[in-house]
Design a protein around this motif. Structure first.
Motif, short mmCIF file in Angstrom:
data_model
loop_
_atom_site.label_atom_id
_atom_site.label_comp_id
_atom_site.label_asym_id
_atom_site.label_seq_id
_atom_site.Cartn_x
_atom_site.Cartn_y
_atom_site.Cartn_z
N ALA A 252 -11.09 19.19 13.19
CA ALA A 252 -11.05 17.94 12.82
C ALA A 252 -9.67 17.11 13.03
N HIS A 253 -8.64 17.73 13.35
CA HIS A 253 -7.25 17.41 13.57
C HIS A 253 -7.24 17.03 15.01
N ASN A 254 -6.67 16.06 15.34
CA ASN A 254 -6.63 15.47 16.88
C ASN A 254 -5.90 16.78 17.87
N PHE A 255 -5.32 17.64 17.34
CA PHE A 255 -4.43 18.78 18.08
C PHE A 255 -5.69 19.57 18.64
N PRO A 256 -6.20 20.30 17.68
CA PRO A 256 -7.44 21.21 18.33
C PRO A 256 -8.67 20.46 18.57
N GLY A 325 2.48 22.86 18.19
CA GLY A 325 2.95 21.67 17.92
C GLY A 325 2.70 21.18 16.58
N GLY A 326 2.79 19.90 16.20
CA GLY A 326 2.53 19.28 14.72
C GLY A 326 3.61 19.35 13.84
N ALA A 327 4.81 20.15 14.45
CA ALA A 327 6.12 20.07 13.74
C ALA A 327 6.97 20.90 14.59
N LYS A 328 8.37 20.79 14.58
CA LYS A 328 9.05 21.25 15.50
C LYS A 328 9.28 22.60 15.42
N LEU A 329 8.99 23.38 16.75
CA LEU A 329 9.29 24.71 16.98
C LEU A 329 10.80 25.00 17.12
N GLN A 347 4.91 23.52 24.34
CA GLN A 347 5.24 22.77 23.32
C GLN A 347 4.47 21.50 23.35
N VAL A 348 3.94 20.92 22.35
CA VAL A 348 2.78 19.74 22.15
C VAL A 348 3.61 18.86 21.08
N PHE A 349 3.88 17.67 21.52
CA PHE A 349 4.39 16.89 20.40
C PHE A 349 3.37 15.72 20.41
N GLY A 350 2.69 15.46 19.25
CA GLY A 350 1.47 14.65 19.62
C GLY A 350 1.41 13.89 18.12
N MET A 351 0.46 12.88 18.09
CA MET A 351 0.29 12.09 16.90
C MET A 351 -0.93 11.45 16.93
N ALA A 352 -1.62 11.32 15.82
CA ALA A 352 -3.01 10.86 15.79
C ALA A 352 -3.04 9.44 16.20
N GLU A 353 -1.96 8.74 16.10
CA GLU A 353 -2.07 7.15 16.38
C GLU A 353 -2.02 7.31 18.05
N GLY A 431 8.52 6.66 14.01
CA GLY A 431 9.41 7.19 12.93
C GLY A 431 9.98 8.33 13.27
N ASP A 432 9.74 8.87 14.61
CA ASP A 432 10.61 10.11 15.00
C ASP A 432 11.66 9.83 15.64
N LYS A 433 12.52 10.64 15.57
CA LYS A 433 13.83 10.42 16.11
C LYS A 433 14.01 11.50 17.57
N GLY A 446 14.14 14.60 14.49
CA GLY A 446 13.86 14.51 13.12
C GLY A 446 13.00 13.27 12.98
N ARG A 447 12.87 13.01 11.56
CA ARG A 447 12.17 11.75 10.97
C ARG A 447 13.28 10.73 10.79
N ILE A 448 13.03 9.40 11.08
CA ILE A 448 13.97 8.36 10.71
C ILE A 448 14.43 8.33 9.28
N GLY A 542 -1.01 22.16 8.04
CA GLY A 542 0.09 23.43 8.13
C GLY A 542 1.40 23.03 8.52
N LYS A 543 1.81 21.81 8.28
CA LYS A 543 3.12 21.44 8.42
C LYS A 543 3.90 21.65 6.96
N ILE A 544 5.19 21.60 6.94
CA ILE A 544 5.97 21.92 5.80
C ILE A 544 5.85 20.47 5.17
C1 OOB Z 1 0.23 15.80 15.23
O1 OOB Z 1 -0.36 14.91 15.03
P1 OOB Z 1 -0.27 14.10 13.25
O2 OOB Z 1 -0.92 12.72 13.55
O3 OOB Z 1 -0.72 14.89 12.43
O4 OOB Z 1 1.26 14.11 13.21
C2 OOB Z 1 2.29 13.29 13.79
C3 OOB Z 1 3.68 13.60 13.53
C4 OOB Z 1 4.79 13.18 14.70
O5 OOB Z 1 4.76 11.63 14.57
C5 OOB Z 1 5.69 14.12 14.37
O6 OOB Z 1 6.41 13.44 13.24
C6 OOB Z 1 4.99 15.28 13.99
O7 OOB Z 1 3.87 15.17 13.56
N1 OOB Z 1 5.22 16.39 15.33
C7 OOB Z 1 6.23 16.97 15.65
C8 OOB Z 1 5.73 17.65 16.65
N2 OOB Z 1 4.36 17.47 16.85
C9 OOB Z 1 4.01 16.34 15.85
N3 OOB Z 1 7.28 17.05 15.23
C10 OOB Z 1 8.34 17.79 16.15
N4 OOB Z 1 7.87 18.44 17.07
C11 OOB Z 1 6.46 18.43 17.50
N5 OOB Z 1 6.04 19.27 18.58
O8 OOB Z 1 0.86 16.67 14.46
C12 OOB Z 1 -0.36 16.27 16.65
C13 OOB Z 1 -1.25 15.57 17.26
C14 OOB Z 1 -1.88 16.05 18.53
C15 OOB Z 1 -1.23 17.28 19.17
C16 OOB Z 1 -0.25 17.90 18.58
C17 OOB Z 1 0.31 17.42 17.27
#
Ligand code: OOB
Length: 557
Positions: A252-256, A325-329, A347-353, A431-433, A446-448, A542-544
């Motif tokens: 149910a999480h956006n990533f998978p 993704g989801g947190a920094k690798l 690498q995937v950096f994403g957000m539900a927004e 809020g992401d740096k 990082g996060r601001i 599974g994020k810290i």
């Molecule tokens: C994913 O989505 P969310 O909504 O659970 O979390 C978003 C936040 C980002 O704003 C950022 O702070 C952090 O999670 N984040 C990362 C990251 N991917 C997400 N921080 C560092 N490096 C990354 N690669 O976490 C999410 C949604 C869709 C695809 C992948 C992750």
């Protein structure tokens, strides 16, 4: 155009929903990135084009069982009819909380076909989150499961019904107990809404924000934007019908779910395998058995997989793409994964927004190891700004702001919060740096707000963490501030030791401080205390989880 039926209190689905301004929506329509179809169409089309192909395999507790696209389509239609017969109406919201399984996809598409809007919660959510999300969305029902997986969701259901009076039905996968089984009915005998009556610019489903502070917020994703998210992600991952995707994170999480995940696979008619056990012991066997080519992990899990390649006997050479993704690798982890698995990391950096960044399959490997990706769409509008909101040059750290076709313009029913989280011209303040490279790639730094205020000095947690991770004895590090009478906050480093740390020896605070000083870290940033943990607490995906760490250490100190 929207035909949702008003709620009992006279409000409806679109109250508190922030759509794209009409001119922006029109531009996306003209560019054909908005296709004007309900999300349900993804399954409808796959079932038409690839009827006999494997769609989903359930390798969870319920499995193994495989559905072809035609079978999945039929099952979802029957579920939709069941929901309609049970009284759900277009525009209703339903809390969906099921483990990774075929039943989860059948329920999801059943709800979509009935015009009902699912709220995508994760199996690890408990009453605090579920009650909050049900109340915030005005949900009328809760679709969940029994107690077979160690936690009895029917108990949560009873509490939910007692606390949120809009919730009138609970649907249960498995033994329903006092509630209703997930319903199925003959679609020929029940009136389902005409898909053409569903507003493609209206909410299709709700994701929930992934923040680790406070309660999650509701994120309405539209049919148009989410279908584009799936399609464009599938293009970037170069998916085809020959791919098999393993859902190892909660589906149910956006990533998978959509990056490209389950819905992206549907756009190409590929095969999705579900498991509810992400351990290498289980997943490596599944990769070998089903010839899995793509999967997505959070960094902590990727580290575990990487180590397991040394002892797990299964042949996982079919894997061509490992999305992390989801947190920094951390860079060393990216390098180690590529070495262990053969240059498979994305690498995937994403957000539900909204915004999703990917490294591309043809990016040089050093780039893949050091950046978190580039925006997937050329319609993504990115700004990197300083504390005063002024744009900074490439290479300089700043806060990431974003606007674009699949990024929300506001959280659902959260006016006050939206004033802080969005600029007047509609950019989301992530809020992401980040640092942006001239190529458009982003490195997340990082996060601001993730700082410790020690004796009046602002210390960025990520700065200290990055330097700690360079220590050969340290595998994971989380830096938090703990209350301190004289300093205001003291810097606490919680670390997990690596296998290179000599067995039985403690990690000496003074030696670590010397190590950090040698690396050039200023003295006011040095940890005041170090706590060694066997693992760090993690969030539902599974994020810290720093909030949990802070709470447990504040209690014990
Ligand atoms: C994913 O989505 P969310 O909504 O659970 O979390 C978003 C936040 C980002 O704003 C950022 O702070 C952090 O999670 N984040 C990362 C990251 N991917 C997400 N921080 C560092 N490096 C990354 N690669 O976490 C999410 C949604 C869709 C695809 C992948 C992750």
């Amino acid at each position: 155009m929207h035909r949702s039926i008003p709620d009992a209190d006279g409000s409806d689905l679109t109250d508190g929903f922030a759509p794209h301004p009409p001119d922006a929506a029109e531009r996306y329509r003209e560019s054909r990135i908005f296709t004007e179809r309900p999300l349900w169409h993804l399954l409808e089309r796959a079932a038409a084009d690839r009827a006999g192909a494997d769609a989903v395999t359930d390798a969870s507790l319920d499995g193994p069982r495989t559905f072809t696209y035609a079978e999945l389509h039929t099952a979802a239609l029957r579920r939709a009819a069941g929901f309609a017969e049970a009284g759900l109406r277009p525009g209703d919201r339903v809390i969906l909380q099921q483990h990774n399984s075929a039943a989860f996809v059948v329920t999801l598409f059943g709800l979509l076909r009935a015009g009902v809007v699912p709220v995508m919660t994760l199996p690890a959510h408990r009453s605090a989150e579920i009650v909050h999300l049900a109340a915030g969305s005005g949900a009328v029902a809760y679709a969940t499961e029994d107690g077979r997986r160690g936690y009895d969701h029917r108990e949560l259901a009873a509490e939910l019904c007692a606390r949120v009076d809009t919730v009138h039905t609970v649907f249960v996968d498995g033994d329903p107990g006092p509630f209703t089984a997930l319903p199925d009915a003959d679609p020929a005998e029940v009136a389902l809404p005409d898909p053409s009556e569903i507003d493609p610019d209206g909410p299709a489903l709700f994701l929930i924000s992934g923040g680790t502070t406070g309660l999650p917020k509701l994120i309405a994703r539209t049919h148009n934007d989410y279908a584009y998210n799936a399609r464009r992600s599938a293009e970037v991952a170069e998916l085809s019908a020959a791919d098999t995707y393993l859902v190892a994170l909660p589906g149910a999480h956006n990533f998978p779910l959509c990056c490209p995940g389950i819905l992206g696979m549907m756009t190409v008619g590929g095969h999705v395998v579900f498991t509810d056990d992400p351990s290498p012991d289980n997943t490596f066997d599944l990769i070998e058995r089903y010839g899995v080519t793509v999967t997505a992990l959070v960094p902590a899990l990727a580290q575990v997989w990487c180590a397991a390649t040394e002892w797990e006997p299964a042949d996982i050479s079919s894997l061509r793409l490992l999305q992390v993704g989801g947190a920094k690798l951390a860079e060393p982890d990216a390098v180690a994964l590529d070495a262990a698995l053969g240059d498979v990391v994305q690498q995937v950096f994403g957000m539900a927004e909204g915004l999703i960044c990917y490294t591309r399959l043809d990016d040089p490997r050093e780039l893949v190891h050091t950046v978190q990706g580039a925006p997937m769409s050329r319609y993504d509008e990115i700004r990197v700004v300083d504390e005063d909101g002024h744009d900074v040059p490439d290479g300089t750290e700043g806060e990431l702001l974003v606007r674009g076709p699949y990024t929300i313009r506001g959280y659902y029913r959260a006016d006050e919060h939206n004033l802080r989280s969005f600029t007047d011209d509609g950019y989301y303040r992530s809020g992401d740096k980040v640092r942006r490279l001239p190529s458009g790639h982003l490195a997340v730094t990082g996060r601001i707000k993730d700082t410790v205020v020690r004796a009046g000095e602002n210390v960025a947690a990520d700065d200290v963490e990055e330097n700690l991770l360079a220590h050969r004895s340290i595998r994971q590090a989380a830096v938090i501030g703990l209350p301190d009478e004289s300093l205001g906050e003291k810097i606490c480093a919680v670390v997990v030791l690596s296998h290179e740390h000599p067995c039985g020896q403690t990690l000496d605070l003074r030696a670590v401080r010397d190590f950090l000083t040698d690396r050039g870290l200023a003295s006011f940033k040095l940890p005041d205390m170090i706590t060694v943990a066997s693992s760090l607490p993690v969030t539902a995906v599974g994020k810290i989880d720093k909030a949990a760490l802070r709470e447990s250490l504040t209690k014990s100190s």
